[in-house]
Design an enzyme around this catalytic site. Structure first.
Site, PDB file in Angstrom:
ATOM      1  N   LEU A  89       0.833  -1.221  -0.004  1.00  0.00           N
ATOM      2  CA  LEU A  89      -0.105   0.157   0.103  1.00  0.00           C
ATOM      3  C   LEU A  89       0.854   1.238  -0.049  1.00  0.00           C
ATOM      4  CD1 LEU A  89      -2.900   0.773   0.166  1.00  0.00           C
ATOM      5  CD2 LEU A  89      -2.688   1.184   2.518  1.00  0.00           C
ATOM      6  N   ASP A  90       0.616   2.262  -0.927  1.00  0.00           N
ATOM      7  CA  ASP A  90       1.237   3.446  -1.005  1.00  0.00           C
ATOM      8  C   ASP A  90       2.889   3.287  -1.311  1.00  0.00           C
ATOM      9  OD1 ASP A  90      -1.260   4.548  -0.477  1.00  0.00           O
ATOM     10  OD2 ASP A  90      -0.957   4.854   1.699  1.00  0.00           O
ATOM     11  N   ALA A  91       3.068   2.368  -2.056  1.00  0.00           N
ATOM     12  CA  ALA A  91       4.647   2.133  -1.799  1.00  0.00           C
ATOM     13  C   ALA A  91       4.833   1.701  -3.489  1.00  0.00           C
ATOM     14  CB  ALA A  91       5.244   0.890  -1.004  1.00  0.00           C
TER      15      ALA A  91
END
Lengths: 284, 284, 284, 284
Positions: free
Chosen positions: D228-230
């Site tokens: 997530l978000d990476a």
């Protein structure tokens, strides 16, 4: 948030802030935001914007205005305005064929991002009727030609007055407005020019920017005066560009700056943050 | 320009602006700039900065301070400070081996761009002695090792006090300062961190930025607290970067942002524009 | 990193990239970076920059140049240059009294950020001698008056040639250079103008910006041509300003933009990234 | 402009540019733009994008692809793609309740600014049906709850495949997509995160930014991965903010950055300018 905004312009001298804030305090108004500026102590002009809560006020706005006029404004020789912040400004739009500024402003009004309502969109072309009507906004076409310009402008003024416009926004309106129009319309007119003024005044600034080989393109929002592209600037911004761009891609890139700068200027105006003196603005 | 700056922090309530501006007016002080902010009406905190001319003042600064304390500050429960704007702050610098922030600050002081004088540059290395001394600034080396850190910090504190520092700037000082140091030094300490905090805390942020593949790198200037890289932020900025950059070129590009952001934060502090509450700043 | 940089300008047509890359491959040159641009296919101009490793090269640079000229450059009608990237350019500086651009460039050279060495600083005033000499750079004063201008320029040209300057940087040199000087000096001359050109050409642009009430101020670095402030632009940038600024504070804020923009332009030039055609630049 | 875009990723070694450009030249393809990047000579990865005119081509695209595969791609171990630039990408949108990113993309598609068409808008809510349908774009609602998530995602995948999506854009879609979804959907998924990643991952980044007292807020567009978000970042930008903002006004200001950054990322993707390796992107 029930607030009012007081804006003041007057010759600078001692005691202005004390007089205004004492007056507001005496009437139960709690100051929420306050900004001031002086163009210079000796013979300069003083500018102020105060936003205060209506909650504890001992008077309605109209009697407060009368009291302010006699107690504070007259002794200090103030030009001033006291606006009910809860009342959205009536913003009339004038457009031609480009949709980006119109759409952006209508969307911001719908979202509640702009303290404004749109009583009328005026155009010299039919193209954007669908866009305006999608947002439930009246759209009226007045064709403008070299021959009918005075009559067309008279009709525009009539419509704008009828609509009760507090201010007019030229959202890429491609006709030059005459001095007669500006005098008759009786309210501020905000324009977006597609360059970083005073560079590239006049038509076709992106082509001129391309020819000059600049490394930034920009947009300028300003109040319209009779002197073309020379009115008081409210907001400006630029974006970097490279040798890769063509006149056409500059136009495309420029649209994003134009709508952003125009929206910023319109919001500042609608929030009673812009004071004008001469050819310049104070934006609080 | 003979002016003084009054900064105020207190619980928000009605009448503060009126009380302060009336007090200043009564003593002949003409307000030149005024800024205020409230963190919220109900139970919020009120922040204010007023700059006023000393020309017509009926009291010297010290008696004015006493009067203000009893007439205004006590009734409103204010934390406040009244600073003589003409007196440059005594800014001590701490550096290690990088020259860009040190040179930039010393140059700005020499130009008169920063309202500060530099009584002392402290370093844990000899490298920058020449640069400091070119600007006629005393340079003192206190080596810091894992073993001698408490003694080294005690010596640093002693030197900083002796130099009469009003504030300390870590211009890329590469050692972590202990809570003891911060308590003992007794004045604000400003740091420049070479990333956009809170991204990339800790050492080697440019390497971390490279590994993450970010498209912007930045710098953050903040007051130092015991909580590493978590103190109140004064200024931040970023620049765009692309896949072309290496960790080394990021370091090079970053230097320009670091010195610019640090200079902006230091100028704001030196001009008495920064008020702190909790972990945040108000920068007027 | 032992590399060379090949820059090419020629009429655009098919096969250029293939011919150049095949030539380099045949001689064992591994391409590290490559950029190209075309001003338009039909009758346009093609621009290219290739940086390649010298490691596996089968020829020294001079014979490689001869081979390139006959095998590739002549058939395609190329203007080209093959530069040894490891050899720093000889950058002569011309200054008057402002120190910020001079110091910034000297700092960058000392730090190894700019692929350049400074054989000479020429000035029409003594003021900055100390700054130049701190960096071990020769500083020579040639006073310029209305009367002696032709002789002074002849002496400047003589000194610049003697110093073997590859390019000259006007780091806020406050005299207009004549067409004769530009023809005689025989190398590119880079200037920093303290506005966003083409806005505010001529002297005192910050005062003009103040009078016009712009919300951004900028700087422009360009090659100097006989046409004042109209040469090919290499780099530009701006910063936001508000009504709070005075002409004096605009000058102070502008210094940061000027030195930053000039440094960016000089670095691009020193890294052989700028190709000129007519009044515009391609910056790879 | 009838052009095609070739993108290549392969282990770096000598002769790649020569081989590709010779191949294109042999088949009558005139190169219009060319970009290349290497992550490092020894064991690094080579990235290239070439745009060429189809005008003089001696083969249709499909046989050209077969020839390229055997003549160039295999010997060099390339991953590559050859795209017809005239064919707009099929961009499916997934949204929840925020309209700003959806509208901005639909505006740009209608205006011809984005080389894409929109075969489908998927949502977990009815709210934005009217906005999508105004643009003549099919809008389909699949409610997602904790209980039905696997089935809902299976249905989403089915719809996206049916629509022939080349890529999916999460235009503020407020559900986390599972690894299963990402594997099944079989095309790139682009997200807009409302912070400058890696600062403020997770939900409510504007609140977190407010609490931290940052002086810039930003947005990040990235390819979605299971982490997530990476995922690999395509574009980022920030705007300055001050102590005056509230969490609510940060949300309002942030919308402008979000839509701008997402549009930039989507345009780069649609123009075949983004190459991914590992967790990073090359954006030509």
């Amino acid at each position: 948030s029930d607030t009012a905004v007081l804006t003041v312009t007057c010759p600078d001298r001692g005691g202005i802030v004390a007089a205004v804030s004492q007056f507001l305090f005496n009437h139960g108004a709690n100051i929420i935001h306050s900004d001031q500026h002086s163009s210079g102590l000796a013979g300069g002009t003083f500018f102020m914007r105060m936003e205060f809560s209506l909650a504890g006020l001992d008077l309605a706005l109209e009697p407060l205005r009368r009291a302010f006029q006699s107690v504070v404004a007259e002794p200090f020789g103030m030009e001033w305005r006291l606006s009910d912040a809860a009342r959205p400004g009536r913003m009339a739009l004038m457009v031609s064929r480009y949709d980006h500024c119109l759409l952006d402003l209508l969307w911001r009004v719908r979202r509640g991002d702009l303290n404004a309502e749109v009583p009328l969109v005026l155009s010299n072309h039919e193209d954007l009727r669908g866009d305006a009507e999608t947002f439930g906004v009246p759209f009226h076409v007045i064709p403008v030609t070299r021959e009918n310009k005075p009559e067309a402008e008279a009709e525009q003024v009539r419509r704008l007055r009828e609509a009760g416009a507090d201010f007019v926004v030229l959202a890429r309106y491609m006709q030059i407005l005459s001095g007669d129009f500006l005098r008759e319309v009786g309210c501020p007119v905000i324009n977006i020019h597609h360059s970083f003024l005073p560079a590239f005044v006049g038509a076709n600034p992106y082509r001129a920017a391309f020819e000059r080989g600049v490394k930034l393109i920009g947009a300028t929002s300003h109040y319209v005066t009779e002197d073309l592209d020379a009115g008081p600037i409210i907001a400006q911004d630029v974006i970097p560009v490279t040798h890769r761009e063509t006149p056409e891609s500059l136009v495309r890139l420029g649209r994003d700056v134009e709508r952003q700068v125009l929206a910023r200027a319109v919001k500042a105006h609608a929030d009673h943050r812009v004071l004008v003196e001469g050819n310049k603005t104070v934006v609080f």
